[in-house]
Design an enzyme around this catalytic site. Structure first.
Site, short mmCIF file in Angstrom:
data_model
loop_
_atom_site.label_atom_id
_atom_site.label_comp_id
_atom_site.label_asym_id
_atom_site.label_seq_id
_atom_site.Cartn_x
_atom_site.Cartn_y
_atom_site.Cartn_z
N ASP A 196 0.42 -0.94 0.10
CA ASP A 196 -0.38 0.05 0.14
C ASP A 196 1.01 1.50 0.01
OD1 ASP A 196 -2.80 1.15 0.62
OD2 ASP A 196 -1.40 2.05 2.03
N LYS A 200 1.70 4.81 -2.82
CA LYS A 200 1.26 5.43 -2.77
C LYS A 200 2.10 6.30 -3.07
CE LYS A 200 -2.03 4.75 0.92
NZ LYS A 200 -2.20 4.55 2.36
#
Length: 404
Positions: A196, A200
């Site tokens: 994750d 990003k």
């Protein structure tokens, strides 16, 4: 001012979808209404009341509706997200998306589709929840003086580590609590393995430096193997362990990026970023360090970022990606040296890894550790070895250490 009401086609009515549905109804100046909602299961129980007439299981009911001005896509499935977003852009319909995995894997193509069809894709909610990091990098830091973007980009792992270091919980209990509160999924692997944060970071790097790097080319190491002995070591050194993502210009011509747990000292901004919060440090040649802080997980914080993008579209806002056309963009490199802590038990780390310099070695029957320098390219090469269950690794930060 544009007083036209934006009519939204919403894909997904999960945690964030329900959040944006509620926020739009409460925000008097949003000038937006949800016209249709596409879901997988019409009969699924939900925590909010929704008129059944708004619901459909057919994407075409939204994509082909000539009265829909904007699509908001908030589904977990990256492949389904890709299909919806690309089809909308081809039809000239602007999109707001929060699917960081899909965006990070396909951003060059998505940029080209926006240019070809004269439409826009906004995704501030894909990175850092309520923190407007993308738009700030795109607009305020629209120059080549940026040196580093570094921070805690995943609220789930930060919540877990905060429970461990600030509340004395063990790792498994902290993870279970994060899942109960909805900060971590029932399958938390994407969070705790660092993926994750990686997705990003890729998106942030495009807006920070104007360069896209594929996920598989970036070293990513999470907290899945953290052990009580690592926590004891950190406490003895009076530091915290945080999962940190960073992109750093190492020279005028080169930059590097990676995601790793890091020993964070008390004098660092991100030391006090706890619970589900995110914190981002932006460093530049003329302004030293600037810090952005906010909730990075949860329904309403993410929904607030989605709403910001929706309102930006009322004024025709779009990302220009100006930095990608700058002359002399830096090139990505893994030919840099990092200093790391590696804890191990049965795996012969000091023999198997090409360590450049060893500063400390500790050996015991329970677990051992080494503090050493190693090339980032070698960490990439040996990343399968480093995922062995008896190994945990932490970065000891060296970039700009003398400047802080």
């Amino acid at each position: 001012m544009n007083d036209k009401t934006i009519r939204i086609g919403l894909f997904g009515l999960g945690t964030v979808g329900q959040g944006i549905f509620s926020v739009i109804r409460r925000a008097r100046n949003a000038h937006a209404e949800i016209r249709r909602i596409c879901v997988r299961n019409l009969d699924k129980p939900r925590g909010i009341e929704v008129d059944p007439a708004l619901l459909t299981t057919r994407p075409e009911d939204i994509l082909a509706d000539p009265e829909i001005d904007l699509i908001v896509e908030l589904i977990d499935d990256a492949e389904a997200s890709y299909a919806i977003v690309t089809e909308a852009l081809r039809r000239g319909i602007p999109v707001v998306s929060g699917n960081k995995a899909m965006i990070a894997r396909h951003l060059p193509e998505l940029i080209e589709l926006q240019r070809k069809h004269g439409t826009a894709l906004l995704y501030d909610a894909s990175s850092c929840g309520s923190i407007p990091v993308i738009r700030n990098l795109e607009e305020y830091y629209d120059n080549d003086l940026l040196l580093e973007v570094k921070g805690i980009l995943n609220g789930s792992t930060n919540y877990i580590l905060s429970r461990v270091f600030d509340h004395g919980e063990n790792y498994d209990d902290a993870l279970a609590r994060a899942q109960q509160l909805g900060f971590a999924e029932s399958d938390p692997s994407r969070d705790i393995e660092g993926l994750d944060s990686l997705f990003k970071l890729i998106i942030i790097t495009v807006h920070a430096l104007g360069v896209y790097v594929k996920p598989e080319d970036i070293f990513t190491y999470g907290i899945a193997n953290i052990h009580d002995s690592d926590i004891r070591y950190a406490r003895e050194k009076r530091v915290k362990i945080k999962l940190v993502a960073q992109v750093v210009k190492v020279s005028e011509e080169q930059f590097t990026m990676f995601v790793m747990p890091e020993f964070v000292e008390k004098n660092r901004y991100i030391y006090s970023v706890d619970d589900e919060y995110n914190g981002v440090v932006i460093r530049g040649e003329c302004y030293d360090r600037q810090f952005m802080f906010g909730k990075g997980a949860g329904s309403l914080p993410t929904a607030s970022s989605i709403l910001s993008d929706v309102m930006a579209r009322r004024y025709g806002y779009r990302y220009e990606y100006r930095k990608m056309s700058y002359a002399g963009l830096p090139h990505y490199t893994t030919d840099i040296t990092l200093r790391v802590y590696i804890r191990y038990s049965t795996t012969e780390v000091t023999r198997l890894l090409p360590l450049r310099a060893i500063y400390e070695v500790y050996t015991s029957t329970e677990s051992s550790y080494v503090i050493a320098d190693i090339c980032l390219a070698d960490l990439m090469k040996y990343r399968d070895l480093l995922t062995a269950p008896d190994i945990f690794m932490c970065n000891i930060p060296m970039f700009f250490k003398d400047d802080d």
